[in-house]
Motif scaffolding. Sequence first.
Motif, PDB file in Angstrom:
ATOM      1  N   LEU A  50      42.249  53.971  42.803  1.00 60.02           N
ATOM      2  CA  LEU A  50      42.135  52.929  41.787  1.00 60.02           C
ATOM      3  C   LEU A  50      41.004  53.285  40.846  1.00 60.02           C
ATOM      4  CD1 LEU A  50      42.491  49.725  43.999  1.00 60.02           C
ATOM      5  CD2 LEU A  50      44.187  50.675  42.432  1.00 60.02           C
ATOM      6  N   VAL A  51      41.228  53.070  39.544  1.00 59.97           N
ATOM      7  CA  VAL A  51      40.177  53.331  38.572  1.00 59.97           C
ATOM      8  C   VAL A  51      40.232  52.267  37.460  1.00 59.97           C
ATOM      9  CG1 VAL A  51      41.640  55.106  37.504  1.00 59.97           C
ATOM     10  CG2 VAL A  51      39.232  55.046  36.935  1.00 59.97           C
ATOM     11  N   ALA A  52      39.050  51.835  37.031  1.00 58.05           N
ATOM     12  CA  ALA A  52      38.972  50.838  35.958  1.00 58.05           C
ATOM     13  C   ALA A  52      39.131  51.569  34.627  1.00 58.05           C
ATOM     14  CB  ALA A  52      37.640  50.109  36.002  1.00 58.05           C
TER      15      ALA A  52
ATOM     16  N   LEU B 276      46.329  52.420  39.103  1.00 58.98           N
ATOM     17  CA  LEU B 276      46.635  53.177  40.316  1.00 58.98           C
ATOM     18  C   LEU B 276      47.134  54.539  39.854  1.00 58.98           C
ATOM     19  CD1 LEU B 276      47.056  53.292  43.424  1.00 58.98           C
ATOM     20  CD2 LEU B 276      49.393  52.497  43.011  1.00 58.98           C
ATOM     21  N   THR B 277      46.463  55.602  40.298  1.00 57.08           N
ATOM     22  CA  THR B 277      46.863  56.946  39.875  1.00 57.08           C
ATOM     23  C   THR B 277      47.870  57.508  40.884  1.00 57.08           C
ATOM     24  OG1 THR B 277      45.089  58.003  41.104  1.00 57.08           O
ATOM     25  CG2 THR B 277      44.585  57.320  38.855  1.00 57.08           C
TER      26      THR B 277
ATOM     27  N   LEU C  26      44.466  51.469  50.024  1.00 55.19           N
ATOM     28  CA  LEU C  26      44.324  50.721  48.770  1.00 55.19           C
ATOM     29  C   LEU C  26      43.652  49.373  49.002  1.00 55.19           C
ATOM     30  CD1 LEU C  26      47.689  51.712  47.101  1.00 55.19           C
ATOM     31  CD2 LEU C  26      45.394  52.399  46.422  1.00 55.19           C
ATOM     32  N   ILE C  27      43.959  48.760  50.134  1.00 51.98           N
ATOM     33  CA  ILE C  27      43.299  47.486  50.486  1.00 51.98           C
ATOM     34  C   ILE C  27      41.786  47.704  50.511  1.00 51.98           C
ATOM     35  CG2 ILE C  27      42.950  45.769  52.332  1.00 51.98           C
ATOM     36  CD1 ILE C  27      45.728  45.567  51.069  1.00 51.98           C
ATOM     37  N   ASN C  28      41.369  48.785  51.142  1.00 45.42           N
ATOM     38  CA  ASN C  28      39.935  49.055  51.240  1.00 45.42           C
ATOM     39  C   ASN C  28      39.314  49.353  49.877  1.00 45.42           C
ATOM     40  OD1 ASN C  28      39.811  48.568  53.936  1.00 45.42           O
ATOM     41  ND2 ASN C  28      40.115  50.713  54.540  1.00 45.42           N
TER      42      ASN C  28
ATOM     43  N   LYS D 177      50.644  52.898  38.004  1.00 48.82           N
ATOM     44  CA  LYS D 177      50.895  51.473  37.779  1.00 48.82           C
ATOM     45  C   LYS D 177      49.612  50.796  37.285  1.00 48.82           C
ATOM     46  CE  LYS D 177      52.804  47.402  40.117  1.00 48.82           C
ATOM     47  NZ  LYS D 177      53.402  46.841  38.893  1.00 48.82           N
ATOM     48  N   GLU D 178      49.799  49.773  36.447  1.00 51.07           N
ATOM     49  CA  GLU D 178      48.650  49.037  35.906  1.00 51.07           C
ATOM     50  C   GLU D 178      48.539  47.653  36.554  1.00 51.07           C
ATOM     51  OE1 GLU D 178      48.081  50.721  31.421  1.00 51.07           O
ATOM     52  OE2 GLU D 178      49.615  49.180  31.622  1.00 51.07           O
ATOM     53  N   TYR D 179      47.353  47.324  37.031  1.00 51.71           N
ATOM     54  CA  TYR D 179      47.077  46.020  37.634  1.00 51.71           C
ATOM     55  C   TYR D 179      46.067  45.264  36.778  1.00 51.71           C
ATOM     56  CZ  TYR D 179      49.444  47.912  41.671  1.00 51.71           C
ATOM     57  OH  TYR D 179      50.387  48.466  42.482  1.00 51.71           O
TER      58      TYR D 179
END
Length: 380
Positions: free
Chosen positions: A202-204, A196-197, A166-168, A99-101
């Motif tokens: 999480l990765v930019a 989100l992988t 994920l919060i962390n 998913k993309e944020y």
Amino acid sequence: MKIHEYQAKELFAAYDIPVKKQILCHTADEAVDAYSRLNVPLVVLKAQVLTGGRGKAGGIKLADSPEKVKANAEAILGIKIKDIPVDRILVTEAADIKKEYYMSIVVDRNTKSALLMLSSDGGIDIEEVAHSTPERIYKFQIDPLLGTPDFFTRKVAFSLFTDIKLINQLSHIIKSLYKLMLETDASLAEINPLVLTPDDTLVAVDAKMTFDDNALYRQPQIATLFEPTVEEKKEKEAKAKGFSYVHLGGEIGCMVNGAGLAMATMDLIKRYRGKPANFLDIGGSSNSEKVVHAMKLLLQDSDVKVVLINIFGGITRCDDVANGLLKAFEQIDTDIPVVVRLTGTNEELGRALLKDSKLYVANTMSEATRMAVNLALKTY
Ligand code: GDP
Ligand code: MN
């Protein structure tokens, strides 16, 4: 001042914001070499230009073999994105996207603080989200005295996630990005998409940063990254010729003597629902040489459909200005319609001189502006 994605990602890495391994390349062969050095099955080739919307312009391509890397690198190096030729590509390990944020921090003048924005609708259509469903972009003011304590970053991270892992992760990214902004005097830092992988990390995947020009004197490291954009180059050239020029992106090129009159001209264009292409103050006197330089500057802008020349003859007499314009237009070969409004000393004489030229002559500022707007719409 803007920097490239690869430069922003180097800063991200230095501040412990997760990014994929990357190698900057200038040729397709270098890209093939980078592919083997990265030693991953799938890479993304990304045009490095100081503008957004690269995905939609064909500047982002995946590749999973040396042949595809070569072909795609050649394709990307051959295109222009918003008029900017691509001279560099970034080869980077592809992220697997669940998913993309969207995430950004900008300096907000209204609240005199940094504003954090988060959205679950990240990706290449964020402008559309901001336009049609602005409520889907969550905004949080960062108190400059408190900064980003844990309770704050966790609380805001819950707007995107519920899983504590994920919060962390997001909480850490928010803290790091804010620290990076403060320490580099950035006015904007944007991660779109923050990905989100499938293994829940999480990765930019993209990185954009803009810095406060007025702070560059105390940011020598950042200042070395300065590369003028096409528009900034033009603005500098104009300055060297004694003009004050700002590119605005519309279609009515403006040539005006005096900054106040230039502002008023742009206001009036807007009022008649036109779009000024630029702010251009050619200064007090308006000799023919200046007009030639200014016209050349305006005609370099491929968006310009009409030129509006608005001159107030105070000390300079309008008949002199008119003669200057006639002389200038002997040297300028263009099909673009030019509207002229002359007012002040000897204005009737000035207008009479222009009567038999191909210039459209108007008596008042609003008449000239309406003519220009209609000519741009081809309804005149
Ligand atoms: P922009 O169009 O200039 O904003 O460039 P981005 O770097 O944001 O890339 C645009 C789009 O390309 C992203 O929203 C993704 O959908 C896709 N993309 C970019 N990098 C990757 C990647 O590593 N893996 C995958 N699967 N897609 C990517
Ligand atoms: Mn992007």
